[in-house]
Design a protein around this motif. Sequence first.
Motif, mmCIF file in Angstrom:
data_model
loop_
_atom_site.group_PDB
_atom_site.id
_atom_site.type_symbol
_atom_site.label_atom_id
_atom_site.label_comp_id
_atom_site.label_asym_id
_atom_site.label_seq_id
_atom_site.Cartn_x
_atom_site.Cartn_y
_atom_site.Cartn_z
ATOM 1 N N LEU A 161 0.839 -1.193 0.000
ATOM 2 C CA LEU A 161 0.000 0.000 0.000
ATOM 3 C C LEU A 161 0.876 1.246 0.000
ATOM 4 C CD1 LEU A 161 -2.513 -1.231 2.720
ATOM 5 C CD2 LEU A 161 -3.001 -1.020 0.277
ATOM 6 N N THR A 162 0.445 2.258 -0.706
ATOM 7 C CA THR A 162 1.200 3.502 -0.769
ATOM 8 C C THR A 162 0.293 4.694 -0.486
ATOM 9 O OG1 THR A 162 0.838 3.719 -3.155
ATOM 10 C CG2 THR A 162 2.839 2.576 -2.451
ATOM 11 N N GLY A 163 0.909 5.781 -0.106
ATOM 12 C CA GLY A 163 0.203 7.030 0.142
ATOM 13 C C GLY A 163 1.212 8.151 0.200
ATOM 14 N N SER A 164 0.800 9.284 0.707
ATOM 15 C CA SER A 164 1.721 10.406 0.812
ATOM 16 C C SER A 164 1.275 11.350 1.912
ATOM 17 C CB SER A 164 1.819 11.160 -0.513
ATOM 18 O OG SER A 164 0.575 11.742 -0.845
ATOM 19 N N LEU A 165 2.231 12.110 2.406
ATOM 20 C CA LEU A 165 1.956 13.210 3.321
ATOM 21 C C LEU A 165 2.150 14.493 2.531
ATOM 22 C CD1 LEU A 165 1.522 13.901 6.470
ATOM 23 C CD2 LEU A 165 3.941 14.538 6.368
ATOM 24 N N ALA A 166 1.143 15.353 2.505
ATOM 25 C CA ALA A 166 1.213 16.603 1.755
ATOM 26 C C ALA A 166 1.210 17.779 2.722
ATOM 27 C CB ALA A 166 0.046 16.713 0.783
ATOM 28 N N ILE A 167 2.164 18.685 2.523
ATOM 29 C CA ILE A 167 2.292 19.888 3.352
ATOM 30 C C ILE A 167 2.002 21.082 2.455
ATOM 31 C CG2 ILE A 167 3.836 21.222 4.845
ATOM 32 C CD1 ILE A 167 5.557 18.504 4.890
ATOM 33 N N ILE A 168 0.924 21.794 2.758
ATOM 34 C CA ILE A 168 0.541 22.957 1.964
ATOM 35 C C ILE A 168 0.789 24.214 2.794
ATOM 36 C CG2 ILE A 168 -1.343 24.116 0.757
ATOM 37 C CD1 ILE A 168 -2.570 21.395 0.246
ATOM 38 N N ASP A 169 1.578 25.124 2.238
ATOM 39 C CA ASP A 169 1.987 26.309 2.992
ATOM 40 C C ASP A 169 2.225 27.481 2.053
ATOM 41 O OD1 ASP A 169 4.701 25.938 1.929
ATOM 42 O OD2 ASP A 169 4.797 24.247 3.300
ATOM 43 N N SER A 170 2.745 28.574 2.604
ATOM 44 C CA SER A 170 2.964 29.790 1.818
ATOM 45 C C SER A 170 4.336 29.844 1.161
ATOM 46 C CB SER A 170 2.779 31.024 2.716
ATOM 47 O OG SER A 170 3.720 31.011 3.791
ATOM 48 N N ALA A 171 5.125 28.782 1.282
ATOM 49 C CA ALA A 171 6.466 28.761 0.707
ATOM 50 C C ALA A 171 6.409 28.594 -0.807
ATOM 51 C CB ALA A 171 7.285 27.625 1.316
ATOM 52 N N PRO A 172 7.449 29.072 -1.529
ATOM 53 C CA PRO A 172 7.452 28.947 -2.995
ATOM 54 C C PRO A 172 7.400 27.521 -3.494
ATOM 55 C CG PRO A 172 9.111 30.515 -2.265
ATOM 56 C CD PRO A 172 8.591 29.845 -1.034
ATOM 57 N N ASP A 173 7.930 26.583 -2.687
ATOM 58 C CA ASP A 173 7.990 25.200 -3.130
ATOM 59 C C ASP A 173 6.823 24.359 -2.620
ATOM 60 O OD1 ASP A 173 9.157 25.763 -0.651
ATOM 61 O OD2 ASP A 173 10.330 23.938 -0.637
ATOM 62 N N SER A 174 5.760 25.007 -2.182
ATOM 63 C CA SER A 174 4.570 24.284 -1.720
ATOM 64 C C SER A 174 3.814 23.694 -2.915
ATOM 65 C CB SER A 174 3.660 25.244 -0.954
ATOM 66 O OG SER A 174 2.463 24.615 -0.557
ATOM 67 N N PRO A 175 3.209 22.508 -2.782
ATOM 68 C CA PRO A 175 3.236 21.653 -1.599
ATOM 69 C C PRO A 175 4.485 20.771 -1.563
ATOM 70 C CG PRO A 175 1.855 20.662 -3.269
ATOM 71 C CD PRO A 175 2.323 21.982 -3.837
ATOM 72 N N GLN A 176 4.888 20.422 -0.359
ATOM 73 C CA GLN A 176 5.972 19.452 -0.182
ATOM 74 C C GLN A 176 5.336 18.093 0.139
ATOM 75 O OE1 GLN A 176 5.761 22.195 2.084
ATOM 76 N NE2 GLN A 176 6.839 23.562 0.690
ATOM 77 N N THR A 177 5.948 17.026 -0.318
ATOM 78 C CA THR A 177 5.358 15.708 -0.108
ATOM 79 C C THR A 177 6.380 14.715 0.441
ATOM 80 O OG1 THR A 177 5.793 15.042 -2.398
ATOM 81 C CG2 THR A 177 3.641 16.009 -1.925
ATOM 82 N N VAL A 178 5.871 13.771 1.189
ATOM 83 C CA VAL A 178 6.659 12.646 1.695
ATOM 84 C C VAL A 178 5.977 11.368 1.221
ATOM 85 C CG1 VAL A 178 7.481 11.428 3.750
ATOM 86 C CG2 VAL A 178 7.422 13.941 3.724
ATOM 87 N N ALA A 179 6.723 10.491 0.568
ATOM 88 C CA ALA A 179 6.156 9.223 0.092
ATOM 89 C C ALA A 179 6.006 8.255 1.265
ATOM 90 C CB ALA A 179 7.060 8.619 -0.976
ATOM 91 N N LEU A 180 4.855 7.606 1.344
ATOM 92 C CA LEU A 180 4.559 6.655 2.423
ATOM 93 C C LEU A 180 4.248 5.291 1.818
ATOM 94 C CD1 LEU A 180 2.115 8.944 4.463
ATOM 95 C CD2 LEU A 180 4.582 8.666 4.832
ATOM 96 N N SER A 181 4.739 4.236 2.456
ATOM 97 C CA SER A 181 4.450 2.892 1.964
ATOM 98 C C SER A 181 4.484 1.892 3.110
ATOM 99 C CB SER A 181 5.452 2.468 0.874
ATOM 100 O OG SER A 181 6.770 2.434 1.382
ATOM 101 N N GLY A 182 3.783 0.801 2.911
ATOM 102 C CA GLY A 182 3.744 -0.274 3.909
ATOM 103 C C GLY A 182 3.026 -1.467 3.325
ATOM 104 N N THR A 183 3.050 -2.562 4.064
ATOM 105 C CA THR A 183 2.411 -3.801 3.608
ATOM 106 C C THR A 183 1.406 -4.272 4.639
ATOM 107 O OG1 THR A 183 4.403 -4.441 2.394
ATOM 108 C CG2 THR A 183 2.810 -6.182 2.877
ATOM 109 N N GLY A 184 0.191 -4.531 4.176
ATOM 110 C CA GLY A 184 -0.823 -5.084 5.057
ATOM 111 C C GLY A 184 -0.767 -6.603 5.053
#
Length: 198
Positions: free
Chosen positions: A163-186
Amino acid sequence: SPAAAVAGSPSFTLTINGTGFNSKTVVSVAGAFPAVKLISSMQVTVTVTAAQIAKPGALQVYVENFPSGASCAAFGFLPFTVANAPTVTPSPLSLVFSPQVANTTSASKSIKITNNGPSEVSLSSITATGNFAVASNNCGSTINARGVCNVTVTFTPSIAGALTGSLAIIDSAPDSPQTVALSGTGELPYTFSPTTLA
């Protein structure tokens, strides 16, 4: 939107919101006149090329409209910033969770979010997708200049398998949004049959 980008980034679609847009609407980005895509009377998009944001600095976005029935054009200028480096950086950029029994929740893993810029950054949201959830968040609504905050994420698989997903950070910075890849196995829970022996 976006209102800024990081120097050296690839080309992207710039969305401009307003009123009265039509097929005659003109947009200029840094003196160039890209093709305008009319989405609706309240929104148009244009392509900003990689060459236009190759170096840090400021661009001017000019929008000119010809409202129906008007005797002259309506126009406006919008600022656009090209930053010299990513302002907000999450660490790590990916998280892998250990196998977890379906419908149970893992121990949390931490992500550090750093504001590398000289000014405060406003946070709009920090959200996880898929079978992942934000367990804690001490960032608040802003991150101070050179400041650091932390978010923890958990994994609750709904089914067996990767399974995969992501963490999304939305802010006022020029490089928004920033993301972190998430994964795991059920994994399926273990069962025994028969449950008793004669």
